[in-house]
Design a protein around this motif. Structure first.
Motif, PDB file in Angstrom:
ATOM      1  N   TYR A  53      46.068  -8.186 -21.526  1.00 24.70           N
ATOM      2  CA  TYR A  53      45.558  -7.903 -22.833  1.00 24.70           C
ATOM      3  C   TYR A  53      45.948  -9.185 -23.625  1.00 24.70           C
ATOM      4  O   TYR A  53      45.275  -9.960 -24.533  1.00 24.70           O
ATOM      5  CB  TYR A  53      45.837  -6.754 -23.561  1.00 24.70           C
ATOM      6  CG  TYR A  53      45.281  -5.666 -22.930  1.00 24.70           C
ATOM      7  CD1 TYR A  53      44.074  -5.167 -23.108  1.00 24.70           C
ATOM      8  CD2 TYR A  53      45.913  -4.752 -21.995  1.00 24.70           C
ATOM      9  CE1 TYR A  53      43.368  -3.971 -22.245  1.00 24.70           C
ATOM     10  CE2 TYR A  53      45.471  -3.745 -21.410  1.00 24.70           C
ATOM     11  CZ  TYR A  53      44.272  -3.327 -21.529  1.00 24.70           C
ATOM     12  OH  TYR A  53      43.778  -2.250 -20.622  1.00 24.70           O
ATOM     13  N   ILE A  57      43.628 -12.287 -25.635  1.00 21.41           N
ATOM     14  CA  ILE A  57      43.717 -12.717 -26.916  1.00 21.41           C
ATOM     15  C   ILE A  57      43.905 -14.242 -26.917  1.00 21.41           C
ATOM     16  O   ILE A  57      43.377 -14.997 -27.721  1.00 21.41           O
ATOM     17  CB  ILE A  57      45.173 -12.142 -27.461  1.00 21.41           C
ATOM     18  CG1 ILE A  57      44.893 -10.968 -27.750  1.00 21.41           C
ATOM     19  CG2 ILE A  57      45.518 -12.873 -28.842  1.00 21.41           C
ATOM     20  CD1 ILE A  57      46.150  -9.761 -28.196  1.00 21.41           C
ATOM     21  N   ASN A  62      42.641 -15.974 -32.397  1.00 13.10           N
ATOM     22  CA  ASN A  62      42.335 -16.022 -34.054  1.00 13.10           C
ATOM     23  C   ASN A  62      42.343 -17.120 -34.616  1.00 13.10           C
ATOM     24  O   ASN A  62      43.307 -17.717 -34.197  1.00 13.10           O
ATOM     25  CB  ASN A  62      43.039 -14.710 -34.411  1.00 13.10           C
ATOM     26  CG  ASN A  62      42.597 -14.444 -35.914  1.00 13.10           C
ATOM     27  OD1 ASN A  62      43.231 -14.964 -36.906  1.00 13.10           O
ATOM     28  ND2 ASN A  62      41.417 -13.674 -36.103  1.00 13.10           N
ATOM     29  N   GLU A 123      48.091 -13.160 -36.629  1.00 12.48           N
ATOM     30  CA  GLU A 123      47.601 -12.418 -35.605  1.00 12.48           C
ATOM     31  C   GLU A 123      48.301 -13.183 -34.318  1.00 12.48           C
ATOM     32  O   GLU A 123      49.012 -12.874 -33.485  1.00 12.48           O
ATOM     33  CB  GLU A 123      46.278 -12.111 -35.443  1.00 12.48           C
ATOM     34  CG  GLU A 123      45.675 -11.002 -36.473  1.00 12.48           C
ATOM     35  CD  GLU A 123      45.709 -11.522 -37.673  1.00 12.48           C
ATOM     36  OE1 GLU A 123      45.210 -10.623 -38.669  1.00 12.48           O
ATOM     37  OE2 GLU A 123      45.580 -12.890 -37.828  1.00 12.48           O
ATOM     38  N   VAL A 232      42.357  -7.063 -37.718  1.00  8.38           N
ATOM     39  CA  VAL A 232      42.168  -7.436 -36.112  1.00  8.38           C
ATOM     40  C   VAL A 232      43.259  -6.629 -35.361  1.00  8.38           C
ATOM     41  O   VAL A 232      43.054  -5.926 -34.424  1.00  8.38           O
ATOM     42  CB  VAL A 232      42.412  -9.031 -36.223  1.00  8.38           C
ATOM     43  CG1 VAL A 232      42.818  -9.352 -34.752  1.00  8.38           C
ATOM     44  CG2 VAL A 232      41.417  -9.788 -36.954  1.00  8.38           C
ATOM     45  N   LYS A 235      41.897  -2.938 -35.249  1.00 11.76           N
ATOM     46  CA  LYS A 235      40.669  -2.704 -34.542  1.00 11.76           C
ATOM     47  C   LYS A 235      40.356  -3.301 -33.071  1.00 11.76           C
ATOM     48  O   LYS A 235      39.693  -2.751 -32.453  1.00 11.76           O
ATOM     49  CB  LYS A 235      39.486  -2.976 -35.438  1.00 11.76           C
ATOM     50  CG  LYS A 235      39.479  -2.137 -36.884  1.00 11.76           C
ATOM     51  CD  LYS A 235      38.302  -2.736 -37.737  1.00 11.76           C
ATOM     52  CE  LYS A 235      38.386  -1.983 -39.041  1.00 11.76           C
ATOM     53  NZ  LYS A 235      37.326  -2.337 -40.004  1.00 11.76           N
ATOM     54  N   ASN A 236      41.116  -4.244 -33.028  1.00  8.68           N
ATOM     55  CA  ASN A 236      40.915  -4.918 -31.506  1.00  8.68           C
ATOM     56  C   ASN A 236      41.835  -4.367 -30.535  1.00  8.68           C
ATOM     57  O   ASN A 236      42.959  -4.118 -30.837  1.00  8.68           O
ATOM     58  CB  ASN A 236      41.366  -6.437 -31.818  1.00  8.68           C
ATOM     59  CG  ASN A 236      41.058  -7.389 -30.468  1.00  8.68           C
ATOM     60  OD1 ASN A 236      41.588  -7.034 -29.491  1.00  8.68           O
ATOM     61  ND2 ASN A 236      40.296  -8.236 -30.761  1.00  8.68           N
ATOM     62  N   ASN A 238      42.666  -5.440 -27.421  1.00  8.53           N
ATOM     63  CA  ASN A 238      43.817  -6.243 -27.162  1.00  8.53           C
ATOM     64  C   ASN A 238      45.212  -6.153 -27.881  1.00  8.53           C
ATOM     65  O   ASN A 238      46.158  -6.155 -27.425  1.00  8.53           O
ATOM     66  CB  ASN A 238      43.145  -7.599 -26.863  1.00  8.53           C
ATOM     67  CG  ASN A 238      42.217  -7.716 -25.823  1.00  8.53           C
ATOM     68  OD1 ASN A 238      42.152  -7.121 -24.775  1.00  8.53           O
ATOM     69  ND2 ASN A 238      40.971  -8.213 -26.398  1.00  8.53           N
TER      70      ASN A 238
END
Length: 369
Positions: A53, A57, A62, A123, A232, A235-236, A238
């Motif tokens: 994971y 990312i 991001n 992030e 992020v 909800k994400n 990863n």
């Protein structure tokens, strides 16, 4: 074999055995060294599961747009935007010349805006900090010593005793050693080392990503707990796995492998010593019966009664609800088997005896006088 041992006790005069035990002078030294290592390798499994994971990312990082504003000479301006005109209208001192007829404005300097993408987001700093923490966590575990779960249990019993039977002096010395050294067969030290080596290689690959190297060059400040619940991170998927690993490491940071040690070295004077005293008696009975005389009718009846009582007691332990009829049926069945076995055995002996007698008689008949 067990019945033969019981038979030795049963056939021995109870007064003699009691005298033997009462006159025993014995000591039992007990030494034990127990160690249990409970090595929790859950952290290693969690890191191995989260690497995938983290890689997702960093492959799709991001990012956000950074506006770099700078007032430069008009000839150095790369692009004039609406923001540049607004800034000039608020700062007329930057106007060099104005033509009233044409309305043309000639500034000496103007606001220049460069728009660039940046990886320096919260992030991304969170993932950067997580990777740093993973490296530190592994280093501390290795320094503490990573070993598989194991159990070591060493025992030494030293028994010395003496007693008197009439004019006979009896002595006994014995030492009993027991060693147990067992490791978790599913996680040997070599296997753990290979897993850690592979994990460190995967972390090195993450550190070679553009995101990580960019943040390292910027010397960004590391993120600390508690982690901000940005959209992020919430909800994400990863980032959800990354946060779980972060929280786990925070809780387990100070936990070392559970090691339980217990050592004993003492003179036992309780039931253990009594058991060895009885063993002393048993060994003596095996070597030389205490009482060589034949049992009287009364003694035989007493022995039979004890054996029968013991047999019924053991049967009742196996099945407390057994009825009297069932008990009789079981005894009758086994009696028939044993009796048949004895008859067959005796018949074979008779047959062999007759066979050899007949051979002998034939030889006698063949002799000429």
């Amino acid at each position: 074999m067990g019945l033969e041992v019981i038979d030795l006790y049963q056939k021995t005069n109870s007064k003699s055995t009691r005298s033997f035990l009462d006159k025993i002078d014995s000591n039992l030294n007990v030494k034990s060294d127990y160690e249990k290592v409970d090595s929790n390798l859950e952290w290693l499994t969690k890191m191995e599961d989260t690497i995938y994971y983290l890689d997702n990312i960093l492959r799709n990082p991001n990012r956000f747009i950074v506006n770099e504003e700078d007032i430069v000479k008009i000839e150095l301006a790369r692009r004039v935007t609406v923001e540049s005109i607004k800034h000039l209208s608020r700062n007329t001192n930057l106007i060099q010349d104005y033509d009233r007829k044409t309305g043309n404005v000639r500034p000496s300097k103007i606001l220049n805006i460069n728009k660039e993408e940046s990886f320096n987001t919260y992030e991304n700093r969170f993932i950067y900090s997580l990777i740093q923490n993973m490296r530190g966590f592994i280093a501390r575990k290795k320094q503490a010593g990573i070993v598989p779960s194991s159990i070591r249990d060493d025992k030494v019993l030293e028994y010395n005793a003496s007693t008197v039977i009439g004019k006979e002096k009896v002595k006994m010395s014995m030492q009993l050693n027991s060693k147990l050294d067992e490791e978790d067969s599913n996680a040997s030290a070599d296997e753990i080392s290979k897993r850690i080596e592979k994990l460190e290689l995967q972390i090195s690959d993450l550190m070679n990503s553009d995101v990580y190297k960019t943040l390292a060059k910027l010397h960004v400040a590391l993120v600390t707990s508690p982690i901000k619940k940005t959209n992020v991170i919430l909800k994400n998927v990863n980032f959800q796995y990354a946060e779980k690993l972060w929280n786990y490491m925070q809780e387990e940071l100070m936990n070392e492998p559970g090691v339980f040690r217990k050592k004993k070295n003492y003179q036992d004077k309780g039931s253990l010593k009594s058991n060895f005293d009885e063993t002393f008696l048993l060994n003596y009975l095996i070597m030389n019966k205490i009482d060589n005389k034949k049992l009287t009718i009364e003694e035989k009846e007493e022995v039979s009664s004890k054996i029968t009582y013991g047999m019924i007691e053991e049967l009742m332990k196996l099945n407390e609800n057994i009825s009297e009829e069932e008990l009789k049926k079981m005894v009758s069945l086994q009696y028939g088997k044993i009796k048949y076995k004895q008859v067959v055995s005796n018949r074979k002996i008779i047959d062999i005896y007759i066979k050899h007698i007949n051979k002998y008689l034939k030889k006698i008949e063949s002799i000429e006088i």
